[in-house]
Design an enzyme around this catalytic site. Structure first.
Site, PDB file in Angstrom:
ATOM      1  N   ARG A 196       0.179  -8.469  -4.360  1.00 41.48           N
ATOM      2  CA  ARG A 196       1.252  -9.108  -2.693  1.00 41.48           C
ATOM      3  C   ARG A 196       1.606 -10.105  -3.133  1.00 41.48           C
ATOM      4  NH1 ARG A 196      -2.255  -8.612   1.664  1.00 41.48           N
ATOM      5  NH2 ARG A 196      -2.442 -10.686   2.215  1.00 41.48           N
ATOM      6  N   MET A 219      -6.056  -2.857  -3.916  1.00 40.59           N
ATOM      7  CA  MET A 219      -5.903  -2.506  -2.687  1.00 40.59           C
ATOM      8  C   MET A 219      -5.588  -0.833  -2.705  1.00 40.59           C
ATOM      9  SD  MET A 219      -3.873  -5.725  -1.197  1.00 40.59           S
ATOM     10  CE  MET A 219      -5.681  -7.522  -1.172  1.00 40.59           C
ATOM     11  N   GLY A 220      -5.629  -0.804  -0.991  1.00 39.89           N
ATOM     12  CA  GLY A 220      -5.245   0.465  -0.437  1.00 39.89           C
ATOM     13  C   GLY A 220      -6.923   1.047  -0.041  1.00 39.89           C
ATOM     14  N   HIS A 231      -5.882 -10.510  -4.375  1.00 43.39           N
ATOM     15  CA  HIS A 231      -4.154 -10.608  -3.258  1.00 43.39           C
ATOM     16  C   HIS A 231      -3.171 -11.308  -4.539  1.00 43.39           C
ATOM     17  CE1 HIS A 231      -7.314 -11.279  -0.611  1.00 43.39           C
ATOM     18  NE2 HIS A 231      -6.078 -11.106   1.375  1.00 43.39           N
ATOM     19  N   ASP A 257       1.182  -1.160   0.101  1.00 37.24           N
ATOM     20  CA  ASP A 257       0.203   0.068  -0.238  1.00 37.24           C
ATOM     21  C   ASP A 257       0.558   1.131   0.100  1.00 37.24           C
ATOM     22  OD1 ASP A 257      -2.295  -1.458   0.173  1.00 37.24           O
ATOM     23  OD2 ASP A 257      -2.778  -1.469   2.233  1.00 37.24           O
TER      24      ASP A 257
HETATM   25  O1  F6P Z   1      -1.166  -5.451   2.657  1.00 34.32           O
HETATM   26  C1  F6P Z   1      -2.087  -4.047   2.650  1.00 34.32           C
HETATM   27  C2  F6P Z   1      -3.501  -4.544   2.648  1.00 34.32           C
HETATM   28  O2  F6P Z   1      -3.157  -4.972   1.468  1.00 34.32           O
HETATM   29  C3  F6P Z   1      -4.676  -3.275   2.301  1.00 34.32           C
HETATM   30  O3  F6P Z   1      -4.839  -2.933   1.384  1.00 34.32           O
HETATM   31  C4  F6P Z   1      -5.688  -4.977   2.367  1.00 34.32           C
HETATM   32  O4  F6P Z   1      -7.222  -3.812   2.765  1.00 34.32           O
HETATM   33  C5  F6P Z   1      -5.234  -5.945   3.126  1.00 34.32           C
HETATM   34  O5  F6P Z   1      -4.039  -6.158   3.147  1.00 34.32           O
HETATM   35  C6  F6P Z   1      -5.615  -7.438   3.375  1.00 34.32           C
HETATM   36  O6  F6P Z   1      -5.300  -8.472   3.480  1.00 34.32           O
HETATM   37  P1  F6P Z   1      -5.557  -9.510   4.273  1.00 34.32           P
HETATM   38  O7  F6P Z   1      -6.613 -10.125   3.387  1.00 34.32           O
HETATM   39  O8  F6P Z   1      -4.438 -10.574   3.494  1.00 34.32           O
HETATM   40  O9  F6P Z   1      -6.200  -9.121   5.689  1.00 34.32           O
END
Ligand code: F6P
Length: 382
Positions: free
Chosen positions: A290, A185-186, A287, A143
């Protein structure tokens, strides 16, 4: 100064981010090769310290890590040592485990701890420092919203993935004459949507810092249609919210971080479908942003920050995180500095409303969801 450090611990906490492994590798190699220390890796963030799940890290154990996404140490965004329930420790209800945390570090003979985390985990690191734990932080999160640093590990990769997604959406949107809404995301900061939206050529970018006006998004779509462009791409940060309205999230617990964002594009899809003639579709990249291998830039950043974190320990700069400050002379490699952990503990870093990319977007005719003639609404104070 003569360093009394013999052994350090390292952990990765919070959501994963591409480049975490490169950071663990850099910490391990520089600790061993430059400083002559041994290294222990704790598993699953702060949880590994509390439950005693840890393993020695050696030059051999970090071999081949550079291109790997995720984190070889594991992580969780659920364990805060100051308030959590750990069934492994017999808990049914959350409680304060901070003293157990300190004692466990002592038992492992850890003289200093490196926490690789986002704003939430670095806030925990700040509180640990107040308890007397010699801690140094490394900022990571796709983020890019950690205060005190201009870059975080993982952001560059997420932007590349999101940009490629926008590139791919263009051909299908144009072929089918559709409006495509891409959720990125953000939760409180729109860095990914802004960078990827601009890099991918989105027609509108909606970020939490600038609450959007739905009619303006409708206007973008119809204006484009009138001029013969029968498709529109909108990049939307998951935390974007309409002016006077709320972001879309599910509450999963009492802490501010216990909010599961997602769904703003579904809501927008339904609302826009009633107002425009083109078909509207939405998707969330979620995801995928990520996962996977880090970009070269994230690997380099993680390596620089990992080495700097061990140097910060050697010089006794506890209670600080290593951070990136862009070189005003425009050098390709930014300077690495140390910043007190009190800075990330002040909360997430939003896109400042004076950010040059916001200006560039407006000048290119990319809508930021504000009515024409307006520039900037609220938020973004850093
Ligand atoms: O890493 C931050 C983030 O990517 C946020 O933007 C997002 O809302 C969150 O993590 C989601 O994380 P998880 O689904 O793994 O709990």
């Amino acid at each position: 100064m003569v360093s009394t450090i013999r052994r350090i611990g390292v952990l990765t906490a919070g959501g994963d981010a591409p480049g975490l492994n490169a950071a663990v590798r850099a910490v391990t190699k520089s600790a061993i090769l430059t400083h002559g220390w041994s290294v222990i890796g704790f598993e699953d963030g702060f949880e590994g310290v509390l439950t005693g799940r840890a393993r020695p890290l050696t030059i051999d154990s970090v071999r081949g890590l550079l291109p790997l996404g995720g984190t070889m140490l594991g992580t969780t965004n659920r364990t805060n040592p100051f308030w959590c329930a750990l069934p492994e420790l017999g808990d049914r209800e959350p409680r304060d485990h901070s003293q157990t945390f300190v004692q466990s570090l002592e038992r492992f003979g850890v003289d200093a701890l490196i926490v690789i985390g986002g704003d939430g985990s670095l806030t925990v690191a700040f509180r640990l420092m107040q308890l007397g734990v010699p801690v140094v932080g490394i900022p990571k999160t796709i983020d890019n919203d950690v205060r005190g640093t201009e870059a975080t590990i993982g952001f560059d990769t997420a932007v590349s993935v999101a940009t490629e997604a926008i590139d791919r959406l263009h051909s299908t949107a144009e072929s089918h004459h559709r409006v495509m809404l891409l959720e990125l995301m953000g939760r409180t900061a729109g860095w990914i949507a802004l960078y990827a939206g601009l890099a991918g050529g989105a027609d509108a970018i909606l970020i939490p810092e600038i609450p959007f006006v739905l009619e303006e998004v409708v206007e973008v779509i119809t204006r484009r249609e009138r001029s013969g462009r029968r498709f529109t791409i909108v990049a939307v940060a998951e935390g974007a919210q309409p002016r006077g309205g709320e972001a879309v999230y599910e509450v999963t617990g009492p802490q501010p971080y216990q909010r599961k964002y997602g769904g703003v594009c579904k809501v927008l899809e339904a609302e826009l479908a009633q107002r425009v003639s083109l078909e509207v579709r939405s998707l969330a990249l979620a995801h995928l942003q990520r996962g996977g291998p880090p970009t070269a830039r994230d690997r380099a950043l993680a390596t620089a920050l990992g080495c700097a974190a061990t140097d910060a320990i050697a010089s006794g700069a506890f209670g600080h995180m290593v951070a990136v400050r862009n070189d005003p002379r425009g050098q390709p490699i930014p300077s690495v500095v140390t910043v007190p952990l009190a800075e990330p503990a002040r909360g997430p870093r939003q896109v400042p409303l004076t950010h040059p990319l916001l200006d560039a977007s407006r000048r290119l005719g990319i809508s930021l969801g504000e009515p024409r003639g307006e520039s900037g609404a609220s938020g973004g104070d850093s």
